[in-house]
Scaffold this active site. Sequence first.
Site: not given
Length: 605
Positions: A129, A121, A125, A132, A52, A583, A272, A538, A571
Amino acid sequence: MVSVFLSTLLLSAAAVQAYLPAQQIDVQSSLLSDPSKVAGKTYDYIIAGGGLTGLTVAAKLTENPKIKVLVIEKGFYESNDGAIIEDPNAYGQIFGTTVDQNYLTVPLINNRTNNIKAGKGLGGSTLINGDSWTRPDKVQIDSWEKVFGMEGWNWDNMFEYMKKAEAARTPTAAQLAAGHSFNATCHGTNGTVQSGARDNGQPWSPIMKALMNTVSALGVPVQQDFLCGHPRGVSMIMNNLDENQVRVDAARAWLLPNYQRSNLEILTGQMVGKVLFKQTASGPQAVGVNFGTNKAVNFDVFAKHEVLLAAGSAISPLILEYSGIGLKSVLDQANVTQLLDLPVGINMQDQTTTTVSSRASSAGAGQGQAVFFANFTETFGDYAPQARDLLNTKLDQWAEETVARGGFHNVTALKVQYENYRNWLLDEDVAFAELFMDTEGKINFDLWDLIPFTRGSVHILSSDPYLWQFANDPKFFLNEFDLLGQAAASKLARDLTSQGAMKEYFAGETLPGYNLVQNATLSQWSDYVLQNFRPNWHAVSSCSMMSRELGGVVDATAKVYGTQGLRVIDGSIPPTQVSSHVMTIFYGMALKVADAILDDYAKSA
């Protein structure tokens, strides 16, 4: 990749369109998979992780055609994998596939290990997920500035960034009647990440309104827009979906429109391992990364300006530790020479989930999901005085115990965190528990304590980043208040299922069912929770953004303390948990950090 499954549901012209498969665009063939194509090259910015935040920041940086960015992602482009990813109603089917990292924790309660679900990928997430879309309480974000010293990290500032990311669709009249709510002033409409009501085209279940009527009789606000800064109450929720009910993951939102930019390169199938540094008079400066697949096959690539870690709360701390940044005790045990002493990998905060489920009567048939964000008093009910007494008498003891267990490193600094959480719960009316109800022939509550006092850790166990040897230790329920809160939220879900307006639709409990007596005490619920919880996936704060004195790893611009040219942008940096799905926070955070990076780039030009 996951095999593609396409299905089409034909509805009348008057019906809301259910999920329709998205147009298949071959993005992967335009991306890089040969590491030799980038080895030894120099880019302006290297981003470790294409989830993200990584893809959001990459898209923002490469709006400037002069800025060349390389993203290195362990997985591949998965947004074309069909319904298993695209259709929100297929949630959970992707778990355990090649798109799920599926980390294992160390043995925890009763010697059980737990799986930590995380996307593998492009999109991270957001591929797996529940998509929501809610926001936390404003006092929680304000505390990042007021309590933790992060200038500019307040609700008013973050609210604008979060709206900037969003392209919201107003619910239809039928969706509003079913229980949705929408305050246009709380939403963005010109962003990249689409949000709207989940709707499969079937009739709506009356159970959502029954839940609202039940809690309304108890004085709980209903049909609140959960994106306005005070989510306490009950409503239906928004999801990251386009107009065809297709999941809008981060790759679909930020990569698909931009993957053909000549100044953006995406290398897939590689991870990495560590950051490369050179020593300067001002301290270590990041100059690139080592990446690859194993100890024998790895490469160096270089960054002119910065290295940006976006591998997630479980992995970014490990990259820092492999690079020599972390606690000396951890690095010594892994045979890594310490470059910089920072409290990396501790303060990790995840939530825990339990499920209370019942059959619904035929009168309750239909689709729909609703959420009850319950405050402290609503969650604990008759047990609130006991819980309040714990918060008012045990903070010192909890801080000492947590530091002794390795969840944090400084008792005084941890007590600042605990006092902040106590203030939220007892004085600020923030949501303490989330009860997420799903219908479709059932009354199913997945529920969790939103504000954990437990602090976990994630640390490397060897010096080889490609062996994938690390200890993910959330330390669930080693704080008594967390167990009490999870038990109380579970009890509340059972109580709500068969009372008030909900009674009409209740047709017998299936979980816990006979495994727990109907009049169970909070102590009995606690025993049940210990045997039946799962992680909520989370986790935050393993590279905390707070003042260095309070235990920070990064500053208010996400720069790693004591370094040059190195940031953590994912995160792992929020200093607190929040009363929301994460998110919205991560997208707003990524846009804010991207602006900070661009400001520094402009100064260096």
